[in-house]
Enzyme design. Structure first.
Site, PDB file in Angstrom:
ATOM      1  N   GLU A 130       0.849  -1.187   0.000  1.00 30.78           N
ATOM      2  CA  GLU A 130       0.000   0.000   0.000  1.00 30.78           C
ATOM      3  C   GLU A 130       0.892   1.248   0.000  1.00 30.78           C
ATOM      4  O   GLU A 130       2.110   1.179   0.140  1.00 30.78           O
ATOM      5  CB  GLU A 130      -0.939  -0.040   1.198  1.00 30.78           C
ATOM      6  CG  GLU A 130      -1.778  -1.308   1.208  1.00 30.78           C
ATOM      7  CD  GLU A 130      -3.176  -1.138   1.754  1.00 30.78           C
ATOM      8  OE1 GLU A 130      -3.643  -0.002   1.932  1.00 30.78           O
ATOM      9  OE2 GLU A 130      -3.832  -2.174   1.997  1.00 30.78           O
TER      10      GLU A 130
ATOM     11  N   LYS B 133       1.073   4.337  -5.259  1.00 32.17           N
ATOM     12  CA  LYS B 133       1.917   3.144  -5.252  1.00 32.17           C
ATOM     13  C   LYS B 133       3.061   3.246  -6.260  1.00 32.17           C
ATOM     14  O   LYS B 133       3.698   2.241  -6.578  1.00 32.17           O
ATOM     15  CB  LYS B 133       1.059   1.915  -5.531  1.00 32.17           C
ATOM     16  CG  LYS B 133      -0.042   1.731  -4.473  1.00 32.17           C
ATOM     17  CD  LYS B 133      -0.911   0.526  -4.743  1.00 32.17           C
ATOM     18  CE  LYS B 133      -2.010   0.400  -3.684  1.00 32.17           C
ATOM     19  NZ  LYS B 133      -2.847  -0.798  -3.875  1.00 32.17           N
TER      20      LYS B 133
ATOM     21  N   ARG C 293      -3.028  10.845 -14.239  1.00 30.76           N
ATOM     22  CA  ARG C 293      -4.032   9.776 -14.237  1.00 30.76           C
ATOM     23  C   ARG C 293      -4.340   9.273 -12.831  1.00 30.76           C
ATOM     24  O   ARG C 293      -5.283   8.486 -12.646  1.00 30.76           O
ATOM     25  CB  ARG C 293      -3.549   8.603 -15.096  1.00 30.76           C
ATOM     26  CG  ARG C 293      -3.373   8.933 -16.566  1.00 30.76           C
ATOM     27  CD  ARG C 293      -3.255   7.665 -17.400  1.00 30.76           C
ATOM     28  NE  ARG C 293      -2.067   6.889 -17.072  1.00 30.76           N
ATOM     29  CZ  ARG C 293      -0.919   6.979 -17.726  1.00 30.76           C
ATOM     30  NH1 ARG C 293      -0.793   7.834 -18.731  1.00 30.76           N
ATOM     31  NH2 ARG C 293       0.119   6.224 -17.386  1.00 30.76           N
TER      32      ARG C 293
ATOM     33  N   ASN D 127      -6.249  -2.525  -0.066  1.00 30.01           N
ATOM     34  CA  ASN D 127      -7.329  -3.329   0.496  1.00 30.01           C
ATOM     35  C   ASN D 127      -7.464  -3.163   1.999  1.00 30.01           C
ATOM     36  O   ASN D 127      -8.574  -3.200   2.542  1.00 30.01           O
ATOM     37  CB  ASN D 127      -7.076  -4.797   0.150  1.00 30.01           C
ATOM     38  CG  ASN D 127      -8.369  -5.574   0.006  1.00 30.01           C
ATOM     39  OD1 ASN D 127      -9.440  -5.000  -0.100  1.00 30.01           O
ATOM     40  ND2 ASN D 127      -8.273  -6.888   0.008  1.00 30.01           N
TER      41      ASN D 127
ATOM     42  N   ARG E 177     -11.225  -8.579  -5.413  1.00 28.28           N
ATOM     43  CA  ARG E 177     -10.500  -8.442  -4.141  1.00 28.28           C
ATOM     44  C   ARG E 177     -11.408  -8.837  -2.990  1.00 28.28           C
ATOM     45  O   ARG E 177     -12.633  -8.638  -3.032  1.00 28.28           O
ATOM     46  CB  ARG E 177     -10.036  -6.988  -3.937  1.00 28.28           C
ATOM     47  CG  ARG E 177      -9.165  -6.433  -5.041  1.00 28.28           C
ATOM     48  CD  ARG E 177      -7.816  -7.130  -5.130  1.00 28.28           C
ATOM     49  NE  ARG E 177      -7.049  -6.988  -3.913  1.00 28.28           N
ATOM     50  CZ  ARG E 177      -6.300  -5.915  -3.625  1.00 28.28           C
ATOM     51  NH1 ARG E 177      -6.246  -4.889  -4.463  1.00 28.28           N
ATOM     52  NH2 ARG E 177      -5.597  -5.882  -2.504  1.00 28.28           N
TER      53      ARG E 177
END
Length: 271
Positions: free
Chosen positions: A3, A52, A121, A162, A258
């Site tokens: 993460e 990330k 983006r 997540n 996920r």
């Protein structure tokens, strides 16, 4: 996949160890040889992260972009340098340390314009001072997509994965399937502020802790969590176990490929 707090920790580490010094950059594996040769021996001007994505800046129009993906990892070592072991995509050697990168999803040399396009983006990163939470809410407030899916969309919020998405939804009593457009603005503001604080704690500690002081093992007498990821959490990877707040078994399902976790009592469908 790491993460965002992990990538920001790497940026700080590489800035401390290599920033302001000439760096030997090679690609023992060979897949990054062309890019490595263009920055080899140059001074690392800075290392930074956005979500990330990790960026090693070597000067005008020379930025090494790394995305670790599911399998990528850096290994850090003090000098002296050892022979490469395995498939080393990129090796950095500085004044005191050397670092090997294996298995990233991306390791490429970009120009400044290409970096700007890539970052354009991405959504705002809670760990960056230039983050604009209004931009994220603009996307969320127009979407019928479940909030749990939006929080994992890196074009909406960059860096949250997540664990953070499950935990911030729990901490604010939001059902994961709530359509984004139904989230009140004041609830989003509170969630964003919480993400900023939780992820900053993750950078400092090197692990994700989301449990409030009154629910820690020390406060409640329960056993500490045992998990390879470490950290004390409310619902992530606790399917079927009692909620730390109300005792209801934690629920789990799959969403967009996920695993998703929540407490049906603390996160009612229409809060």
């Amino acid at each position: 996949m790491p993460e965002g707090h992990t990538v920001h920790r790497l940026a700080r580490l590489h800035q401390d160890r290599y920033g302001g010094s000439p760096v030997e950059v090679t690609s023992p594996q060979g897949r990054f040889s062309a890019g490595a040769s263009k920055v080899d021996g140059r001074t690392l001007c800075g290392a930074q992260a956005h979500g990330k994505h990790l960026f090693h800046v070597y000067g005008p129009d020379a930025v090494v972009h790394v995305h670790l993906g599911l399998y990528g990892a850096f290994r850090e070592h003090p000098l002296p340098v050892a022979r490469p072991q395995g498939q080393v995509r990129m090796r950095m050697v500085g004044p005191t340390h050397w670092t090997d990168l294996r298995g990233p999803a991306a390791c490429e040399l970009l120009t400044d314009d290409e970096v700007a396009t890539l970052r354009g983006r991405l959504g705002p990163d809670p760990l960056r001072a230039d983050a604009d939470p209004d931009r994220a809410f603009s996307r969320i407030s127009r979407s019928r997509t479940p909030l749990a899916a939006l929080l994992l969309d890196q074009s909406v919020v960059a860096g949250a994965g997540n664990v953070y998405r499950a935990e911030v939804l729990f901490r604010h009593g939001v059902h994961p399937m709530l359509p984004g457009r139904d989230l009140p603005r004041e609830r989003w503001d509170a969630m964003w502020a919480d993400l900023v604080a939780l992820m900053a704690d993750g950078v400092r500690a090197g692990r994700i802790d989301t449990v409030r002081p009154e629910h820690t093992p020390e406060a409640t007498g329960r056993p500490p969590r045992v998990d390879r990821h470490g950290g004390e959490v409310y619902v992530y990877r606790r399917a079927g176990l009692p909620c730390l707040v109300c005792g209801t078994p934690v629920a789990s399902t799959r969403l967009a490929g996920r695993n998703l976790y929540w407490c049906p009592t603390c996160q009612p469908e229409r809060a």
